[in-house]
Design an enzyme around this catalytic site. Structure first.
Site, PDB file in Angstrom:
ATOM      1  N   GLN A  81       0.821  -1.189   0.059  1.00  0.00           N
ATOM      2  CA  GLN A  81       0.168  -0.224  -0.058  1.00  0.00           C
ATOM      3  C   GLN A  81       0.869   1.237  -0.054  1.00  0.00           C
ATOM      4  O   GLN A  81       0.339   2.298  -0.207  1.00  0.00           O
ATOM      5  CB  GLN A  81      -0.979  -0.048   1.382  1.00  0.00           C
ATOM      6  CG  GLN A  81      -1.891  -1.038   1.225  1.00  0.00           C
ATOM      7  CD  GLN A  81      -2.599  -1.160   2.498  1.00  0.00           C
ATOM      8  OE1 GLN A  81      -2.735  -0.276   3.222  1.00  0.00           O
ATOM      9  NE2 GLN A  81      -3.575  -2.311   2.727  1.00  0.00           N
ATOM     10  N   HIS A 143      -1.879   0.905   5.818  1.00  0.00           N
ATOM     11  CA  HIS A 143      -2.469   1.959   6.402  1.00  0.00           C
ATOM     12  C   HIS A 143      -1.737   3.378   6.529  1.00  0.00           C
ATOM     13  O   HIS A 143      -0.966   3.369   7.593  1.00  0.00           O
ATOM     14  CB  HIS A 143      -2.698   1.400   7.853  1.00  0.00           C
ATOM     15  CG  HIS A 143      -3.825   0.281   7.717  1.00  0.00           C
ATOM     16  ND1 HIS A 143      -4.499  -0.185   8.657  1.00  0.00           N
ATOM     17  CD2 HIS A 143      -4.411  -0.313   6.626  1.00  0.00           C
ATOM     18  CE1 HIS A 143      -5.489  -1.142   8.352  1.00  0.00           C
ATOM     19  NE2 HIS A 143      -5.193  -1.279   7.093  1.00  0.00           N
ATOM     20  N   GLU A 237     -16.269   3.054   7.919  1.00  0.00           N
ATOM     21  CA  GLU A 237     -17.220   4.261   8.658  1.00  0.00           C
ATOM     22  C   GLU A 237     -17.094   5.512   7.943  1.00  0.00           C
ATOM     23  O   GLU A 237     -16.258   6.045   7.243  1.00  0.00           O
ATOM     24  CB  GLU A 237     -16.462   4.550   9.930  1.00  0.00           C
ATOM     25  CG  GLU A 237     -16.630   3.630  11.155  1.00  0.00           C
ATOM     26  CD  GLU A 237     -16.301   3.987  12.233  1.00  0.00           C
ATOM     27  OE1 GLU A 237     -15.924   3.076  13.487  1.00  0.00           O
ATOM     28  OE2 GLU A 237     -15.541   5.200  12.561  1.00  0.00           O
ATOM     29  N   TYR A 247     -12.824   9.120  17.468  1.00  0.00           N
ATOM     30  CA  TYR A 247     -13.627   8.192  16.714  1.00  0.00           C
ATOM     31  C   TYR A 247     -13.677   6.699  16.941  1.00  0.00           C
ATOM     32  O   TYR A 247     -14.290   5.924  16.224  1.00  0.00           O
ATOM     33  CB  TYR A 247     -13.625   8.563  15.036  1.00  0.00           C
ATOM     34  CG  TYR A 247     -14.116  10.076  14.960  1.00  0.00           C
ATOM     35  CD1 TYR A 247     -15.223  10.307  14.597  1.00  0.00           C
ATOM     36  CD2 TYR A 247     -13.198  11.097  15.505  1.00  0.00           C
ATOM     37  CE1 TYR A 247     -15.825  11.459  14.393  1.00  0.00           C
ATOM     38  CE2 TYR A 247     -13.657  12.488  15.308  1.00  0.00           C
ATOM     39  CZ  TYR A 247     -14.982  12.473  14.770  1.00  0.00           C
ATOM     40  OH  TYR A 247     -15.501  13.860  14.613  1.00  0.00           O
ATOM     41  N   TYR A 258      -9.598  -9.794  10.856  1.00  0.00           N
ATOM     42  CA  TYR A 258      -9.451 -10.858   9.319  1.00  0.00           C
ATOM     43  C   TYR A 258      -9.486 -12.215   9.808  1.00  0.00           C
ATOM     44  O   TYR A 258      -9.844 -13.104   8.957  1.00  0.00           O
ATOM     45  CB  TYR A 258      -8.107 -10.274   8.586  1.00  0.00           C
ATOM     46  CG  TYR A 258      -8.390  -9.014   8.000  1.00  0.00           C
ATOM     47  CD1 TYR A 258      -9.079  -8.655   6.921  1.00  0.00           C
ATOM     48  CD2 TYR A 258      -7.570  -7.971   8.743  1.00  0.00           C
ATOM     49  CE1 TYR A 258      -9.245  -7.612   6.473  1.00  0.00           C
ATOM     50  CE2 TYR A 258      -7.700  -6.562   7.963  1.00  0.00           C
ATOM     51  CZ  TYR A 258      -8.687  -6.510   7.223  1.00  0.00           C
ATOM     52  OH  TYR A 258      -8.719  -5.123   6.449  1.00  0.00           O
TER      53      TYR A 258
END
Length: 366
Positions: A81, A143, A237, A247, A258
């Site tokens: 990523q 991430h 979300e 949050y 997972y």
């Protein structure tokens, strides 16, 4: 603002019928891109597109891809990523020519998200400045967040991820993992940041308790900052961001790990901000924008979230400060959608996340 934003029951959210396919048409605007990640429209009609593999590309106003990447893009960390992510223009770009980029910086053993700015001059980045590097550096290649929005005062908010293996750090105000940070455009810290001056808190933090925020949009007309983030298996979300808000990740979530293990027994807790909505199972939301163009009057004021796992764009209908329904669009493409933007012509523009990625343009049916 949270108490003025009313949320309908989830059953009502899915009551509306999807938009008929004949109401729009999709055309290939440009192609030949490798895993494109973000796009920004220049005032002269050209389009800037980042490729996750580390290139910044220019698409001419007629859709032709410049064969030569923009020179001067700093070398970053590229794996899984990690790579080159966001491109965004300064609110005063016409005057100062600053553009902003985010990319992963470091090595597999020590890396995180970096924010830079530079000026585009004759196909080259000049006057490059490193504005911010998220701390701590962590191992792995997942991430990063990486999305940018500008608030009404022209300060910048940058989304960050929890690094995947460090999810508990999203609740630690001493670092940047799992946070949204707010900066002045030169990288300095605004003096009214919500945690500034609190002992043990990173002064850049604007909100905390996030997993991997890959969508953020400031609605200047309503003064609302929306974001969305990836959950694990479920629990993606959509949030309305307030300064200093927590949050919840990973203390409260609708998702499971997972492995199938429960992340938390709680979907909400006192003192934590609940999402406006969640997507379970996951759709993997990848970018967010609010449409105020002229070509699609029925879409005025609605949010659009591109998705990777669902291979769609979610239209999130807003009416008088209320969530009024969702529609799943563009599934017929069968492609991971990395970015969705409203173009200066009022069309929607999409980036497909493929080794042979494309820029698609969505127009009304003729």
């Amino acid at each position: 603002m949270l108490n003025t934003f009313r949320v309908l029951a989830l059953g009502a959210l899915f009551a509306s019928a999807p938009l008929a396919a004949h109401d729009y048409r999709i055309e290939t605007f440009s192609q030949g891109l490798e895993h494109p990640w973000s796009m920004a429209f220049l005032p002269d009609g050209r389009l800037l597109v980042t490729e996750r593999v580390g290139r910044l590309r220019i698409v001419e106003a007629d859709g032709r891809l410049d064969p030569e990447p923009v020179a001067g893009v700093p070398e970053g960390f590229i794996a899984a990523q990690a790579g080159l992510m966001e491109v965004a223009l300064d609110p005063d770009y016409s005057d100062n020519r600053w553009l902003y980029l985010t990319h992963a910086q470091g090595s597999l053993e020590a890396n995180n998200t970096r924010l830079i700015r530079a000026r585009l001059v004759d196909g080259e980045l000049q006057d490059l400045e490193v504005l911010f590097t998220a701390q701590p550096l962590k191992a792995g290649a997942a991430h990063y967040g990486g999305r940018i929005a500008f608030l009404a005062d022209k300060t910048l908010v940058l989304t960050l991820g929890d690094g995947f293996d460090w999810r508990e750090q999203a609740q630690n105000p001493a670092n940047h993992l799992g946070k949204i940070v707010r900066l002045n455009r030169d990288g300095s810290v605004p003096q009214d940041n919500p945690l500034l001056g609190q002992q043990g808190a990173a002064p850049e933090i604007y909100s905390l308790g996030h997993r991997n925020v890959q969508g953020i949009f400031f609605d200047a007309e309503q003064g609302r900052l929306y974001s969305h983030e990836h959950g694990p298996r479920g629990g993606d979300e959509l949030n309305l961001i307030e300064p200093g808000g927590n949050y919840g990740w990973p203390l409260a979530t609708f998702g499971v790990d997972y492995t199938g293990a429960r992340v938390s027994p709680y979907t909400e807790l006192p003192g934590l901000v609940a999402p406006l909505l969640h997507w379970t199972p996951s759709v993997a939301p990848s970018s967010l924008m609010l449409y105020r163009g002229e070509l699609f009057p029925d879409w005025q004021g609605d949010l659009f979230a591109s998705t990777l796992a669902e291979r769609s764009v979610r239209r999130i209908r807003l009416r008088d400060g209320m969530l009024a329904g969702e529609e799943v669009l563009f599934e017929e493409l069968g492609e991971r959608i990395r970015d969705v933007r409203s173009g200066p012509d009022g069309a929607l523009y999409l980036l497909t996340d493929n080794p042979q990625g494309r820029v698609l343009r969505v127009l009304p049916s003729e």
